[in-house]
Scaffold this active site. Sequence first.
Site, mmCIF file in Angstrom:
data_model
loop_
_atom_site.group_PDB
_atom_site.id
_atom_site.type_symbol
_atom_site.label_atom_id
_atom_site.label_comp_id
_atom_site.label_asym_id
_atom_site.label_seq_id
_atom_site.Cartn_x
_atom_site.Cartn_y
_atom_site.Cartn_z
ATOM 1 N N HIS A 225 2.689 -28.059 -13.428
ATOM 2 C CA HIS A 225 3.829 -27.192 -13.775
ATOM 3 C C HIS A 225 4.612 -26.967 -12.476
ATOM 4 O O HIS A 225 5.107 -27.911 -11.877
ATOM 5 C CB HIS A 225 3.262 -25.913 -14.414
ATOM 6 C CG HIS A 225 4.265 -25.033 -15.093
ATOM 7 N ND1 HIS A 225 5.571 -25.389 -15.317
ATOM 8 C CD2 HIS A 225 4.154 -23.768 -15.591
ATOM 9 C CE1 HIS A 225 6.208 -24.403 -15.931
ATOM 10 N NE2 HIS A 225 5.368 -23.396 -16.100
ATOM 11 N N HIS A 264 8.289 -35.716 -17.946
ATOM 12 C CA HIS A 264 8.464 -34.341 -18.435
ATOM 13 C C HIS A 264 7.972 -34.271 -19.863
ATOM 14 O O HIS A 264 8.105 -35.238 -20.616
ATOM 15 C CB HIS A 264 9.952 -33.940 -18.369
ATOM 16 C CG HIS A 264 10.159 -32.471 -18.442
ATOM 17 N ND1 HIS A 264 10.194 -31.788 -19.631
ATOM 18 C CD2 HIS A 264 10.303 -31.546 -17.467
ATOM 19 C CE1 HIS A 264 10.369 -30.498 -19.381
ATOM 20 N NE2 HIS A 264 10.429 -30.319 -18.080
ATOM 21 N N ASP A 321 11.538 -30.934 -10.216
ATOM 22 C CA ASP A 321 10.826 -30.845 -8.944
ATOM 23 C C ASP A 321 11.141 -31.990 -7.989
ATOM 24 O O ASP A 321 10.862 -31.893 -6.803
ATOM 25 C CB ASP A 321 9.307 -30.819 -9.205
ATOM 26 C CG ASP A 321 8.926 -29.570 -9.964
ATOM 27 O OD1 ASP A 321 9.357 -28.481 -9.557
ATOM 28 O OD2 ASP A 321 8.218 -29.678 -10.974
HETATM 29 N N1 COA Z 1 3.428 -40.770 -12.934
HETATM 30 C C1 COA Z 1 2.779 -41.789 -13.500
HETATM 31 N N2 COA Z 1 2.666 -41.940 -14.820
HETATM 32 C C2 COA Z 1 3.251 -41.012 -15.592
HETATM 33 C C3 COA Z 1 3.948 -39.917 -15.076
HETATM 34 C C4 COA Z 1 4.021 -39.818 -13.674
HETATM 35 N N3 COA Z 1 4.661 -38.816 -13.102
HETATM 36 N N4 COA Z 1 4.406 -39.167 -16.068
HETATM 37 C C5 COA Z 1 4.024 -39.745 -17.195
HETATM 38 N N5 COA Z 1 3.314 -40.865 -16.901
HETATM 39 C C6 COA Z 1 2.713 -41.765 -17.845
HETATM 40 C C7 COA Z 1 1.406 -41.195 -18.376
HETATM 41 O O1 COA Z 1 0.301 -41.534 -17.551
HETATM 42 C C8 COA Z 1 1.328 -41.789 -19.742
HETATM 43 O O2 COA Z 1 0.885 -43.098 -19.625
HETATM 44 P P1 COA Z 1 -0.229 -43.668 -20.646
HETATM 45 O O3 COA Z 1 0.435 -43.613 -21.995
HETATM 46 O O4 COA Z 1 -0.497 -45.029 -20.133
HETATM 47 O O5 COA Z 1 -1.397 -42.726 -20.526
HETATM 48 C C9 COA Z 1 2.771 -41.836 -20.179
HETATM 49 O O6 COA Z 1 3.543 -41.833 -18.979
HETATM 50 C C10 COA Z 1 3.148 -40.639 -21.015
HETATM 51 O O7 COA Z 1 2.942 -39.504 -20.229
HETATM 52 P P2 COA Z 1 2.287 -38.156 -20.674
HETATM 53 O O8 COA Z 1 1.444 -37.604 -19.591
HETATM 54 O O9 COA Z 1 1.724 -38.270 -22.048
HETATM 55 O O10 COA Z 1 3.575 -37.286 -20.766
HETATM 56 P P3 COA Z 1 3.545 -35.818 -21.020
HETATM 57 O O11 COA Z 1 4.848 -35.577 -21.654
HETATM 58 O O12 COA Z 1 2.378 -35.318 -21.745
HETATM 59 O O13 COA Z 1 3.394 -35.209 -19.530
HETATM 60 C C11 COA Z 1 3.883 -34.439 -17.428
HETATM 61 C C12 COA Z 1 4.394 -34.733 -18.825
HETATM 62 C C13 COA Z 1 4.901 -33.558 -16.745
HETATM 63 C C14 COA Z 1 2.528 -33.689 -17.465
HETATM 64 C C15 COA Z 1 3.689 -35.768 -16.684
HETATM 65 O O14 COA Z 1 4.885 -36.499 -16.722
HETATM 66 C C16 COA Z 1 3.263 -35.561 -15.244
HETATM 67 O O15 COA Z 1 2.087 -35.346 -14.982
HETATM 68 N N6 COA Z 1 4.230 -35.635 -14.269
HETATM 69 C C17 COA Z 1 3.916 -35.443 -12.895
HETATM 70 C C18 COA Z 1 3.809 -33.950 -12.575
HETATM 71 C C19 COA Z 1 5.159 -33.270 -12.539
HETATM 72 O O16 COA Z 1 6.092 -33.742 -11.937
HETATM 73 N N7 COA Z 1 5.203 -32.093 -13.164
HETATM 74 C C20 COA Z 1 6.390 -31.275 -13.201
HETATM 75 C C21 COA Z 1 6.954 -31.197 -14.586
HETATM 76 S S1 COA Z 1 8.486 -30.305 -14.566
#
Ligand code: COA
Length: 395
Positions: A225, A264, A321
């Site tokens: 987050h 996101h 971010d």
């Molecule tokens: N780096 C690498 N891979 C990523 C990624 C990232 N930043 N964000 C998403 N992915 C990949 C996931 O691993 C997943 O791959 P898979 O299907 O092979 O497992 C796919 O993209 C879908 O992602 P998912 O995690 O299901 O998306 P989500 O919508 O549930 O998660 C976040 C969103 C924010 C948790 C995720 O994008 C993330 O962890 N980002 C990095 C942390 C971040 O910047 N957080 C701030 C948010 S404002």
Amino acid sequence: MEEECKPIINTGLRGVTIASTKISDVNGQLGKLVYRGYLVKDLAENTTFEEAAHLLLKEKLPNASQLAGFKEKLVAERDIPASLVAALKTRPNESLPMDILQAGTAMLANHDPEINVQTREATENMALRLISKTPAILAAWERIRNGKDPVPPNKELSHAANFLYMMTGEIPNDEIIRFFDACLILHAEHSFNASTFAAREVASTRAHIYAAVAAAVGSLSGELHGGANTRVMNMLLEIGSPDRVEQYLNDELEAGRKIMGLGHAVYKVDDPRALILAPMSKRMGEMAGQPQWYEMSRELELKAKEAFKTRKNMDIFVNVDFYSASLYYSMGIPVDLFTPVFAISRVAGWTAHVLEEQFAEAAPKPMLYRPESDYIGDYCGPEECVLEPIYERKP
Ligand code: COA
């Protein structure tokens, strides 16, 4: 044992609407964020944090005299209790700033004269205190942990300028103040994300607003987050120069690690806030003589977009971010204060949600959040387990 068969939602509540709100709307497909009907882009470019906070809390943009009155109230609440400053001085210097902010927020409740008054007016007064005093806690902590005395607030300065002044002891130039003010607006609200949900969940029990905001600060501290902006900057520092971006990206993706600042839960296009932050990061880097942080970020964005297409056949997007990290770094904000700075801005959104949760007049009225769980633990056969005396229990 439960006989009834209930639907199980095991998706982190993705796609589940749990309440109505009039505060903000996120359109993840179109990349639009509005606060009470206004595009955040317009607000960031044309208003101040104080106007945005008025909009969030009081449900409309202020006219000139309303704004003057609102600012006066905020300015009057900038001091924090001496005993809170004394308590901060007892904390180890290496304490995590989000923990300091969370504890400081809870401690503010001890000094609030209206803490037991459960009216909209009293809660709004407390919201203003939180908006004004949480930046003061953070600024005081930054000085105390560096062996310096806290700087008293300057009543002539705007909310944004005063925070930077209390943290550094110097009044920044107008362009930096403007950028920081825009950052505060951009981070002030984002619908039902994890920390806002935490605030609303606590508020739904009729706990006071300090309890709700302290819970939200705890939620924001997680790296998935608000904690991601700190991790973005640590990543840029580790990469070191734009020519090392591609290698870093490939190594991280190969190892199955996430790249911070990308992806996101709601946006399926670039986060509209990132689009506003990116040019500010570029300009701020130039002003600070540190253009490399923006350049590295931009290179990483472009290379990551290519790599996700090739490797995973998916689109990836920058979130809020991604560029706030290089922007804050070039402004001289310490890396471990990035998330707390996000928090002191988001206090405006959290408090607006607490007000809505506790005092919304329109139906459907919010109610105590109480989800169900699916127990997958043990029973001893068809019945509950027989409790054995402690000396008869097996290892
Ligand atoms: N780096 C690498 N891979 C990523 C990624 C990232 N930043 N964000 C998403 N992915 C990949 C996931 O691993 C997943 O791959 P898979 O299907 O092979 O497992 C796919 O993209 C879908 O992602 P998912 O995690 O299901 O998306 P989500 O919508 O549930 O998660 C976040 C969103 C924010 C948790 C995720 O994008 C993330 O962890 N980002 C990095 C942390 C971040 O910047 N957080 C701030 C948010 S404002």
